[in-house]
Each structure stands twice: as C-alpha cells, then as structure tokens.
Enzyme design. Structure first.
Site, PDB file in Angstrom:
ATOM      1  N   HIS A  10       0.816  -1.235  -0.135  1.00 21.11           N
ATOM      2  CA  HIS A  10      -0.090  -0.049  -0.037  1.00 21.11           C
ATOM      3  C   HIS A  10       0.919   1.237   0.037  1.00 21.11           C
ATOM      4  O   HIS A  10       1.782   1.293   0.599  1.00 21.11           O
ATOM      5  CB  HIS A  10      -1.056  -0.006   1.250  1.00 21.11           C
ATOM      6  N   ASP A  39      -0.436   4.361   0.960  1.00 22.81           N
ATOM      7  CA  ASP A  39      -0.704   5.384   2.017  1.00 22.81           C
ATOM      8  C   ASP A  39       0.330   5.223   3.521  1.00 22.81           C
ATOM      9  O   ASP A  39       0.605   4.151   3.417  1.00 22.81           O
ATOM     10  CB  ASP A  39      -2.067   5.499   2.224  1.00 22.81           C
ATOM     11  N   ASP A  48       6.102   1.227   6.435  1.00 25.89           N
ATOM     12  CA  ASP A  48       4.983   0.764   6.582  1.00 25.89           C
ATOM     13  C   ASP A  48       3.895   1.743   5.580  1.00 25.89           C
ATOM     14  O   ASP A  48       3.602   2.675   5.721  1.00 25.89           O
ATOM     15  CB  ASP A  48       4.276   0.575   7.912  1.00 25.89           C
ATOM     16  N   GLU A  95      -4.943   1.977   2.755  1.00 24.47           N
ATOM     17  CA  GLU A  95      -5.048   0.506   3.467  1.00 24.47           C
ATOM     18  C   GLU A  95      -5.398   0.945   4.754  1.00 24.47           C
ATOM     19  O   GLU A  95      -5.939   0.412   5.580  1.00 24.47           O
ATOM     20  CB  GLU A  95      -3.751  -0.289   3.224  1.00 24.47           C
ATOM     21  N   GLU A  96      -4.534   2.122   5.173  1.00 24.95           N
ATOM     22  CA  GLU A  96      -4.387   2.363   6.821  1.00 24.95           C
ATOM     23  C   GLU A  96      -5.789   2.851   7.122  1.00 24.95           C
ATOM     24  O   GLU A  96      -6.135   3.039   8.449  1.00 24.95           O
ATOM     25  CB  GLU A  96      -3.347   3.465   6.969  1.00 24.95           C
ATOM     26  N   ASP A 153       3.987  -6.586   3.533  1.00 24.73           N
ATOM     27  CA  ASP A 153       3.468  -5.766   4.456  1.00 24.73           C
ATOM     28  C   ASP A 153       3.844  -6.232   6.103  1.00 24.73           C
ATOM     29  O   ASP A 153       3.037  -5.573   6.970  1.00 24.73           O
ATOM     30  CB  ASP A 153       2.378  -5.168   4.249  1.00 24.73           C
ATOM     31  N   HIS A 203       3.695   3.310  12.549  1.00 30.17           N
ATOM     32  CA  HIS A 203       2.522   4.413  12.750  1.00 30.17           C
ATOM     33  C   HIS A 203       3.224   5.063  13.975  1.00 30.17           C
ATOM     34  O   HIS A 203       2.245   5.694  14.751  1.00 30.17           O
ATOM     35  CB  HIS A 203       1.258   3.720  13.199  1.00 30.17           C
TER      36      HIS A 203
END
Ligand SMILES: [Zn+2]
Length: 407
Positions: free
Chosen positions: A75, A77, A138, A172-173, A195, A378
C-alpha cells in the site's frame, strides 16, 4: 534498494479517514505516478495509475510452462496517526547495538530495551526518520522491495517465471485499501501482501471480525415524578458495560490466539442509548461464543428493567483468511521455501487484526502476508534495516522462481 526506498518515503502519502473520496487524499497519486514512471522505464508497458489511485503492472511470463499468475501487493498510503509530511530519513550504518537517538528531536529515542527486535540487527544499516515524523516503511518498504524485485527479474531474463502481477493500493490504513481493486483486470491466481514486520515471517491468519450494536430503549418520565416509573437507558447501558468480562476477553487482557469483546462507543440519553462493540476471534465459533456471552449479559441486566427493551445487531466485518488460504497449501509452502532460500528460518504467524489480504482472500484472491522488515510503524520511532529489505527482495524473486520450478 535503499535508494528507491529513500525516494518513496519523502513523498507525503498520508490517508484521511474523514475524506469520502478515493483515494482519500489526492497526494497519494504523486507516489503512484512516480512508481508508474519507474515501472515504465523498466520496460513494463502496461503499468498505469487508475482514477481511484491504484497502480497495476504485469511482468510477462518468460516460460513455456503453465504457471499460476502471482501478484505482489503493497500500500502507498501512510497512517493518519502520525504526520508523514517532510520526512527526513537518516541511516545508522553498521549498527553496533544500544539506543538510537533521533537527530531532529532528541526526545525521540528508539530504545534497545523497548525494541527487542534491534538485538538481531547488529551490523545492519538502519533507516529511521529524524524523529519529527513517521518514516513510512509501512508500507513503502514493501513498495521498494517489489519494485527492486521487478527490476531484478527484468534484468535477468534467464530466471524463468510465470506472469507476475503488481498491485499498489491507496488507503489501506483507513481500511479501504481494496474497495476499488479490480481483480478481474489484475488477473492473478494468488497474491502476497508484502507488509509484515520481522524478517523471515509469513502470516496466513488474521482475526475474524464482527461489529455489534446494542440499542436500548428505556422508559422516560419527568424526573420530578419518576418514582417507580423511570427506566434510564444510560444507566442500563452502563450496567451492561460494567458486567463485561474484566480479566479476560478484552484487548487489554488478551494476546496470541485469544479473542475479545470490546466496547468502542457509547451514546445515549434517558430514553435511548446505543453501545457499539467490536468482536474478534480467530474462529467463527469463538466469535459466536462472545456474541452469546454479550447477549446473556444484556438479558440478565434487562431483568431489572422490565418495561425497557433492547435490540442487538451483529454485522460481519471480515473473516480469518486462513479459511481461504488453507485450500491452497502451495501458497504457504512456496513462500516458506522462498524464505528458506534467502538463508532465513521461516516463521509462520497470525495477525491480531485484519489486512488487505484478508479481504482480498474472500474476494477470491488468496493472499497471505510476507515480511517487509518494518518495525514500530505508525510512530516517529519507525525503523527498517537495509539488510532485511534486501531479504524481502530475495524472497520475492525466489517465490517467482519456485512457482515456475514446481509448475
Ligand atoms: Zn501496512
């Protein structure tokens, strides 16, 4: 590999759960356009970015055998939980152990004691942000790994493989990563998200997930004349929440393969209150048990409020992808062998959450998750090592070869 990664992380691609559009933020397409340009430069003619912000590309088969088309997916984003604007990556070369103090904000320290995975990184080159933003490993580590593997396969045509499909998703997030994925156009038989966290790991299991909404209708009266009449919906809701299991079955008391029942919202007034729950377990029976437990608590509490009523609505959210993946054991066997051929010991695990892969699996594209090397995602302490990213590239290349060998 590392140059690619550093090129991608400086592009801000934070997604936004409050936005109704797809992609949720237009800026994600900036990275999409760069990836397409790089794929085109490699000679992948069908690489393109669609209007929803998805990147599709095909490395054509170069073998006469009939090999399943496999897709590698990451992903674009980054998490809305932590800023991804003006990322300034740094590399700690030849890590010697100990804490890593981030230069842009020395209060941000990746402590060896709190990041036990650092212990296996001695001698590696570790990439971090400067401490003022997340890094975005990520899942830009996954993007860079897939891109580098594609570049390698195209440059080494003597390596035989079937059709390799590439899919890069937005959002995705915020849980919308596969909303607009066109699986027909993609045309893959199996997929792997790149991922995961620790090098050598592969995950073929996610939670199964339901949402539950409890609506309580109480009995409202003027508070001055309420004696013997009023049944307060807020108080009923509070009594129910108070009766939820305290020593197990909650996120703060479970780990590993244990599931939970978890209130996520409570709204109400005298007359009506609503409590939202999420229910998580690795099996459908486990979900059912927890939903029955909830209903039994509700019924028991409601006995004390005979003129009030309730409604409990259960809504499926996603299911453990293992149910789908187990029907195709070669997907995991081949990935375990690919990891082994890189010199790592493969470790199979489960995810206490959902992935794009859990939804893709139930949309008809079985899709476990392979490590990308990302850690502490994150957060401003996010890090990834060059050597782990290179192992992920090798895993992708080996996987392409193994599918061809075994066809
Ligand atoms: Zn991710």
């Amino acid at each position: 590999m590392t140059e690619r990664f550093l090129r991608y992380v400086v592009i801000d691609t934070q997604s936004d759960p409050a936005s109704p559009t797809c992609p949720s933020t237009e800026k994600q397409k900036n990275l999409g356009r760069l990836l397409v340009a790089e794929l085109q430069a490699m000679g992948i003619g069908d690489a393109h970015l669609d209007q929803h912000g998805y990147v599709y590309a095909t490395i054509p088969a170069n073998t006469g055998k009939r090999v399943p088309a496999i897709c590698f997916c990451s992903h674009m984003d980054t998490s809305p939980d932590c800023t991804g604007q003006d990322v300034k990556p740094q590399i700690v070369r030849d890590y010697r152990g100990g804490d890593i103090v981030l230069p842009g904000d020395p209060s941000q320290i990746i402590r060896a004691a709190e990041h036990p995975a650092l212990a296996s990184q001695i001698g590696h080159d570790i990439v971090t942000s400067d401490g003022t933003t997340l890094l975005g490993a990520d899942n830009k580590a996954g993007l860079a790994e897939i891109m580098d593997a594609a570049h390698f396969l195209i440059g080494n045509p003597h390596i035989k493989h079937g059709a390799i499909k590439i899919l890069f998703t937005p959002d995705e997030e915020i849980g919308r990563g596969v909303d607009k994925a066109d699986l027909k156009k993609l045309g893959a038989d199996f997929a792997y998200t790149i991922d995961g966290e620790t090098a050598g790991h592969i995950e073929d299991e996610t939670f199964s997930a339901d949402g539950a909404t409890l609506i309580i209708e109480g009995v409202s009266t003027h508070p001055g004349f309420a004696k013997g009449k009023m049944e307060h919906a807020i108080k009923i809701a509070a009594a129910i929440v108070d009766r939820l299991p305290k020593n197990d079955c909650s996120p703060e008391t479970t780990e590993g393969k244990q599931g939970f029942l978890h209130p996520i919202s409570i709204n109400g007034a005298l007359e009506k209150a609503t409590v939202g729950f999420i229910v998580r377990d690795f099996t459908d029976e486990g979900l059912k048990e927890k939903e029955i437990l909830l209903e039994n608590i509700v019924k028991d509490v409601m006995k004390g409020f005979p003129r009030s009523t309730y409604r409990l609505e259960i809504k499926p959210q996603y299911r453990n992808m293992k149910q789908v993946i187990d029907a195709h054991p070669e997907i995991i066997d081949n990935a375990m062998e690919a990891i082994r051929r890189t010199g790592l010991a493969p470790v199979k695990g489960s995810i206490r959450g959902g992935t794009d892969g859990s939804r893709l699996s139930f949309m008809g594209l079985p899709c476990p998750n392979i490590f990308a090397g990302e850690h502490a995602f994150h957060s401003r302490l996010e890090w990834v090592s060059r050597q782990d990213m290179e192992k992920a590239v090798q895993t992708i290349v080996h996987l392409a070869m193994i599918f061809e060998e075994r066809a």
